[in-house]
Design a protein around this motif. Structure first.
Motif, PDB file in Angstrom:
ATOM      1  N   ASP A  98       0.826  -1.222   0.000  1.00  0.00           N
ATOM      2  CA  ASP A  98       0.000   0.000   0.000  1.00  0.00           C
ATOM      3  C   ASP A  98       0.857   1.267   0.000  1.00  0.00           C
ATOM      4  OD1 ASP A  98      -2.326  -1.472   0.010  1.00  0.00           O
ATOM      5  OD2 ASP A  98      -2.464  -1.499   2.206  1.00  0.00           O
ATOM      6  N   ASN A  99       1.960   1.265   0.750  1.00  0.00           N
ATOM      7  CA  ASN A  99       2.801   2.464   0.906  1.00  0.00           C
ATOM      8  C   ASN A  99       4.124   2.278   0.180  1.00  0.00           C
ATOM      9  OD1 ASN A  99       0.829   3.554   2.619  1.00  0.00           O
ATOM     10  ND2 ASN A  99       1.751   2.609   4.425  1.00  0.00           N
ATOM     11  N   PHE A 100       4.574   3.365  -0.458  1.00  0.00           N
ATOM     12  CA  PHE A 100       5.824   3.298  -1.211  1.00  0.00           C
ATOM     13  C   PHE A 100       6.783   4.406  -0.757  1.00  0.00           C
ATOM     14  CE2 PHE A 100       3.372   0.599  -3.888  1.00  0.00           C
ATOM     15  CZ  PHE A 100       4.305  -0.229  -4.503  1.00  0.00           C
ATOM     16  N   PRO A 101       8.054   4.078  -0.702  1.00  0.00           N
ATOM     17  CA  PRO A 101       9.039   5.071  -0.274  1.00  0.00           C
ATOM     18  C   PRO A 101       9.440   6.004  -1.426  1.00  0.00           C
ATOM     19  CG  PRO A 101      10.140   2.999  -0.679  1.00  0.00           C
ATOM     20  CD  PRO A 101       8.665   2.763  -0.906  1.00  0.00           C
ATOM     21  N   VAL A 102       9.844   7.252  -1.032  1.00  0.00           N
ATOM     22  CA  VAL A 102      10.409   8.213  -1.991  1.00  0.00           C
ATOM     23  C   VAL A 102      11.828   8.509  -1.524  1.00  0.00           C
ATOM     24  CG1 VAL A 102      10.261  10.531  -2.961  1.00  0.00           C
ATOM     25  CG2 VAL A 102       8.169   9.231  -2.524  1.00  0.00           C
ATOM     26  N   TYR A 103      12.805   8.275  -2.431  1.00  0.00           N
ATOM     27  CA  TYR A 103      14.206   8.446  -2.068  1.00  0.00           C
ATOM     28  C   TYR A 103      14.779   9.710  -2.716  1.00  0.00           C
ATOM     29  CZ  TYR A 103      13.853   3.578  -0.570  1.00  0.00           C
ATOM     30  OH  TYR A 103      13.473   2.411   0.053  1.00  0.00           O
ATOM     31  N   ALA A 104      15.781  10.299  -2.059  1.00  0.00           N
ATOM     32  CA  ALA A 104      16.447  11.494  -2.588  1.00  0.00           C
ATOM     33  C   ALA A 104      17.245  11.136  -3.827  1.00  0.00           C
ATOM     34  CB  ALA A 104      17.371  12.096  -1.531  1.00  0.00           C
ATOM     35  N   THR A 105      17.109  11.963  -4.840  1.00  0.00           N
ATOM     36  CA  THR A 105      17.845  11.731  -6.083  1.00  0.00           C
ATOM     37  C   THR A 105      19.147  12.528  -6.133  1.00  0.00           C
ATOM     38  OG1 THR A 105      16.590  13.488  -7.174  1.00  0.00           O
ATOM     39  CG2 THR A 105      15.732  11.237  -7.360  1.00  0.00           C
ATOM     40  N   VAL A 106      19.320  13.516  -5.195  1.00  0.00           N
ATOM     41  CA  VAL A 106      20.544  14.314  -5.132  1.00  0.00           C
ATOM     42  C   VAL A 106      20.926  14.504  -3.668  1.00  0.00           C
ATOM     43  CG1 VAL A 106      20.119  15.578  -7.286  1.00  0.00           C
ATOM     44  CG2 VAL A 106      19.252  16.491  -5.121  1.00  0.00           C
ATOM     45  N   SER A 107      22.171  14.899  -3.452  1.00  0.00           N
ATOM     46  CA  SER A 107      22.624  15.254  -2.103  1.00  0.00           C
ATOM     47  C   SER A 107      22.610  16.773  -1.957  1.00  0.00           C
ATOM     48  CB  SER A 107      24.043  14.727  -1.852  1.00  0.00           C
ATOM     49  OG  SER A 107      24.090  13.325  -1.953  1.00  0.00           O
ATOM     50  N   GLY A 108      22.389  17.250  -0.725  1.00  0.00           N
ATOM     51  CA  GLY A 108      22.395  18.691  -0.500  1.00  0.00           C
ATOM     52  C   GLY A 108      21.773  19.074   0.826  1.00  0.00           C
ATOM     53  N   THR A 109      21.386  20.337   0.919  1.00  0.00           N
ATOM     54  CA  THR A 109      20.779  20.899   2.128  1.00  0.00           C
ATOM     55  C   THR A 109      19.358  21.320   1.812  1.00  0.00           C
ATOM     56  OG1 THR A 109      22.929  21.707   2.885  1.00  0.00           O
ATOM     57  CG2 THR A 109      20.970  22.680   3.888  1.00  0.00           C
ATOM     58  N   VAL A 110      18.427  20.985   2.694  1.00  0.00           N
ATOM     59  CA  VAL A 110      17.024  21.351   2.487  1.00  0.00           C
ATOM     60  C   VAL A 110      16.865  22.862   2.656  1.00  0.00           C
ATOM     61  CG1 VAL A 110      14.665  21.058   3.312  1.00  0.00           C
ATOM     62  CG2 VAL A 110      16.235  19.095   3.280  1.00  0.00           C
ATOM     63  N   THR A 111      16.381  23.519   1.609  1.00  0.00           N
ATOM     64  CA  THR A 111      16.151  24.967   1.676  1.00  0.00           C
ATOM     65  C   THR A 111      14.682  25.317   1.859  1.00  0.00           C
ATOM     66  OG1 THR A 111      16.040  25.060  -0.744  1.00  0.00           O
ATOM     67  CG2 THR A 111      18.173  25.513   0.291  1.00  0.00           C
ATOM     68  N   GLU A 112      13.788  24.375   1.575  1.00  0.00           N
ATOM     69  CA  GLU A 112      12.356  24.624   1.771  1.00  0.00           C
ATOM     70  C   GLU A 112      11.617  23.307   1.890  1.00  0.00           C
ATOM     71  OE1 GLU A 112       8.619  27.100  -0.253  1.00  0.00           O
ATOM     72  OE2 GLU A 112      10.476  26.781  -1.380  1.00  0.00           O
ATOM     73  N   VAL A 113      10.742  23.184   2.882  1.00  0.00           N
ATOM     74  CA  VAL A 113       9.853  22.038   3.030  1.00  0.00           C
ATOM     75  C   VAL A 113       8.499  22.465   2.496  1.00  0.00           C
ATOM     76  CG1 VAL A 113       8.796  20.409   4.617  1.00  0.00           C
ATOM     77  CG2 VAL A 113      11.123  21.220   5.046  1.00  0.00           C
ATOM     78  N   ILE A 114       8.095  21.882   1.372  1.00  0.00           N
ATOM     79  CA  ILE A 114       6.902  22.355   0.667  1.00  0.00           C
ATOM     80  C   ILE A 114       5.654  21.619   1.116  1.00  0.00           C
ATOM     81  CG2 ILE A 114       5.893  22.666  -1.635  1.00  0.00           C
ATOM     82  CD1 ILE A 114       8.787  22.751  -2.707  1.00  0.00           C
ATOM     83  N   ALA A 115       5.766  20.327   1.405  1.00  0.00           N
ATOM     84  CA  ALA A 115       4.604  19.525   1.813  1.00  0.00           C
ATOM     85  C   ALA A 115       4.793  19.046   3.248  1.00  0.00           C
ATOM     86  CB  ALA A 115       4.427  18.337   0.872  1.00  0.00           C
ATOM     87  N   LYS A 116       3.693  18.553   3.830  1.00  0.00           N
ATOM     88  CA  LYS A 116       3.753  18.025   5.192  1.00  0.00           C
ATOM     89  C   LYS A 116       2.970  16.723   5.263  1.00  0.00           C
ATOM     90  CE  LYS A 116      -0.066  20.968   6.846  1.00  0.00           C
ATOM     91  NZ  LYS A 116      -0.314  21.689   5.573  1.00  0.00           N
ATOM     92  N   GLU A 117       3.148  16.019   6.374  1.00  0.00           N
ATOM     93  CA  GLU A 117       2.470  14.721   6.543  1.00  0.00           C
ATOM     94  C   GLU A 117       0.956  14.910   6.470  1.00  0.00           C
ATOM     95  OE1 GLU A 117       3.642  12.632  10.012  1.00  0.00           O
ATOM     96  OE2 GLU A 117       5.753  12.451   9.426  1.00  0.00           O
ATOM     97  N   GLY A 118       0.316  13.973   5.733  1.00  0.00           N
ATOM     98  CA  GLY A 118      -1.134  14.029   5.575  1.00  0.00           C
ATOM     99  C   GLY A 118      -1.577  14.740   4.322  1.00  0.00           C
ATOM    100  N   ASP A 119      -0.666  15.459   3.663  1.00  0.00           N
ATOM    101  CA  ASP A 119      -1.024  16.155   2.426  1.00  0.00           C
ATOM    102  C   ASP A 119      -1.219  15.153   1.291  1.00  0.00           C
ATOM    103  OD1 ASP A 119      -0.880  18.556   3.677  1.00  0.00           O
ATOM    104  OD2 ASP A 119       0.997  19.218   2.747  1.00  0.00           O
ATOM    105  N   TYR A 120      -2.179  15.454   0.405  1.00  0.00           N
ATOM    106  CA  TYR A 120      -2.347  14.708  -0.830  1.00  0.00           C
ATOM    107  C   TYR A 120      -1.536  15.408  -1.904  1.00  0.00           C
ATOM    108  CZ  TYR A 120      -6.072  11.731   0.998  1.00  0.00           C
ATOM    109  OH  TYR A 120      -6.785  10.807   1.715  1.00  0.00           O
ATOM    110  N   VAL A 121      -0.725  14.658  -2.599  1.00  0.00           N
ATOM    111  CA  VAL A 121       0.131  15.237  -3.626  1.00  0.00           C
ATOM    112  C   VAL A 121      -0.176  14.597  -4.973  1.00  0.00           C
ATOM    113  CG1 VAL A 121       1.999  15.891  -2.080  1.00  0.00           C
ATOM    114  CG2 VAL A 121       1.966  13.587  -3.051  1.00  0.00           C
ATOM    115  N   LYS A 122       0.012  15.421  -6.006  1.00  0.00           N
ATOM    116  CA  LYS A 122      -0.156  14.943  -7.366  1.00  0.00           C
ATOM    117  C   LYS A 122       1.190  14.506  -7.921  1.00  0.00           C
ATOM    118  CE  LYS A 122      -4.573  15.740  -8.254  1.00  0.00           C
ATOM    119  NZ  LYS A 122      -5.487  14.658  -8.734  1.00  0.00           N
TER     120      LYS A 122
END
Length: 592
Positions: A215-239
């Motif tokens: 049912d649940n699938f992981p999303v992995y980072a495709t690049v290394s770096g520093t997070v400059t902005e967190v756009i979504a949060k837990e519970g959000d529906y994303v397209k």
């Protein structure tokens, strides 16, 4: 008989002679008295009166000081013999304001000759920025990276998403796996479909081997770096394709500098530049100019010059102030003049200095000059001054304030005019105070109409944002918000104001106009001193403020004479120094 006539004749002669001598002395005495009286009257006519506590006040008649109410005293010297736009300051005023002058000389060759200095900031290298997006529709069940500044590595688990569309795709894979011998094309198409959703071969093989749907699938980072902005949060529906995080690789950063319009011809791509920072003042970093903005900023009349810096040691932080020095950029001539930048008052249209016209007395006159290239803390002058002129290099705003008070040409008044002090009892512009409390004139009771108070509080909204921009040391934002505040101030109805209230409003408008025409942060902050004295004077008389206002003061601002400002927060955030001395100051009054 003859003897008697002789004695009588002698007596008459002696009497006539004595009378002549007596009347001659009396006449001389009378003439002297008339001369003394005439001179006394002439002195009285030219006598100026000042305040022992506020020596910037100069009035032609005795009376009360418009600031503190003390009796005025005769000024030390008169203004006799001054030209129309010359002003004379007392020795006391010169000492209190710590006014300093410098004799202008030709530019001399030195170690700094041929080096131009630029100010700038560290910025993220946008070429290394990346967005981590969701590759399928779903709901974020778990967000493992959830704050800015967090380090992420390629392949690190970022989030877990519940994805209904993947549930159906997994069932297709399990069905196609049983038919892969007979229908290999179908089997390959289903696997490719899952690969397009960024599932790895290892994940696909695990689903196929287990024969069960996840049912649940992981999303992995495709690049290394520093997070400059967190756009979504837990519970959000994303397209599909919707961003979750912004990541920047800070192994390299940009140093972006502002170059004035007159300096553009001095720079070329590939030119060497030495970069220094406030954080590491003893280190110099070598770089080259990699980009020159082809578009001029119309508000600041500057272009952006950029260099890329290696940051593998993580020394540079975005937002950090830096200075760049470029060799061989300036070619001085024998006739070029150089003056300190602190000597120049800039209104946006005119560049002004105050020249000392009498080498033996404190007599000054405003002079318009044409600026050349800025080199560090100095300007070259192309016209308006000559070698040997003596100019004010410290306390220039104080001298300009004295010129305004005496009705002479000044930064805000091209043609001069009647002084705002006169003997009307109110001051239109005030110098900053040397005591630990604001000027008593700021606390003078005023009768402000209710309509004025409402309109004035509306004008304070962009004013507070402008103060925040001063705290952030953002000259461009200061300029924009000063324009907004100016528009609000101009809209205030003045018809029912008394002279004192109107003078504070008029002076606020004048200073806001100057700030909104000036992108030099130091000049903006110098003018903020006078603006705040007038703003606070009006704010102190708001009867029912919509929120508690705090009058705050920094004792070190304005050349250690102190300066005030208005805030909606009790916490000190110093607009005169920003990050350099953010918490310097204290609350001296509350407006409840």
């Amino acid at each position: 008989m003859k003897k008697n006539i002789l004695y009588l004749s002698l007596a008459v002669i002696i009497g006539l002679l004595g009378g002549y001598l007596l009347f001659s002395i009396n006449a001389d005495s009378t003439n002297e008295d008339l001369t003394d009286n005439h001179n006394h009257l002439e002195t009285t006519e030219n006598q100026m009166w000042t305040c022992s506590m506020h020596p910037q006040i100069m009035q032609p008649e005795p009376g009360d000081c418009p600031i503190c109410g003390m009796d005025l005293i005769p000024a030390e010297t008169s203004a006799e013999g001054l030209a129309f736009n010359e002003i004379k300051m007392t020795e006391n005023a010169m000492a209190l304001a710590n006014i300093q002058t410098t004799i202008v000389g030709s530019v001399e060759a030195s170690d700094e000759d041929g080096i131009i200095s630029l100010s700038g900031k560290i910025a993220e290298n946008e070429e290394n920025n990346a967005v981590q997006a969701s590759y399928f529709d779903g709901r974020i069940e778990k967000l493992n990276v959830n704050y800015e500044g967090q380090k992420v590595n390629k392949g690190q688990l970022l989030a877990t998403i519940y994805a209904p569309s993947l549930v159906a795709a997994q069932q297709e894979l399990i069905t196609a796996a049983s038919l892969k011998e007979s229908q290999p094309a179908l089997y390959k198409a289903v696997r490719n479909k899952l690969k397009n959703w960024k599932l790895s071969d290892k994940q696909i093989d695990a689903i196929e081997a287990s024969g069960s749907v996840r049912d649940n699938f992981p999303v992995y980072a495709t690049v290394s770096g520093t997070v400059t902005e967190v756009i979504a949060k837990e519970g959000d529906y994303v397209k599909q394709g919707q961003p979750i995080l912004s990541v920047s690789n800070l192994n390299s950063v940009w140093a972006e500098f502002d170059a004035y319009e007159k300096q553009i011809s001095q720079f070329n791509k590939g030119q060497k530049i030495k970069v220094t920072t406030n954080a590491y003042p003893n280190k110099e970093f070598d770089a080259v100019i990699s980009f020159i903005d082809p578009v001029l900023n119309n508000n600041t009349r500057t272009v952006t010059i950029r260099t890329t810096l290696n940051n593998k040691e993580n020394l540079f932080k975005p937002g950090m102030f830096v200075t760049g020095k470029i060799e061989g950029a300036i070619h001085t001539t024998e006739n070029s003049l150089s003056i300190p930048a602190s000597a120049v008052l800039w209104t946006g249209e005119r560049s002004l200095v105050y020249i000392k016209t009498n080498p033996n007395e404190a007599v000054f006159e405003m002079r318009e000059v044409t600026l050349g290239v800025r080199n560090g803390d100095n300007f070259t002058i192309t016209s308006g001054l000559k070698n040997g002129d003596e100019i004010v290099t410290r306390g220039t705003f104080t001298v300009d304030a004295a010129a305004q008070l005496q009705g002479k040409k000044s930064m805000m008044n091209k043609s001069g005019g009647k002084t705002m002090t006169g003997h009307e009892g109110h001051l239109g512009i005030q110098e900053s105070n040397t005591e630990n409390k604001p000027n008593s004139d700021l606390f003078m009771e005023m009768n402000l109409p209710v309509a004025f108070q409402i309109a004035f509080q509306a004008a304070l909204e962009p004013y507070f944002k402008m103060v925040d921009a001063f705290v952030a040391s953002d000259a461009n934002q200061v300029l924009a918000l000063a324009k907004t505040t100016l528009e609000k101030m101009k809209a205030i109805e003045e018809s029912h104001l008394n002279k004192m209230e109107n003078s504070h409003l008029s002076k606020s408008i004048e200073i806001l106009d100057a700030i909104s025409s000036n992108s030099d942060l130091k000049n903006q902050r110098d003018q903020l001193v006078v603006l705040n004295e007038n703003i606070v004077a009006l704010a102190m008389n708001i009867k029912t403020p919509s929120e508690t206002l705090y009058v705050q003061k920094c004792p070190m601002a304005n050349s250690n004479k102190g300066a005030i400002w208005l805030s909606t927060e009790k916490e000190i955030k110093n607009p005169y120094y920003g990050d350099d001395m953010l918490t310097c100051g204290s609350v001296i009054e509350e407006i409840n």
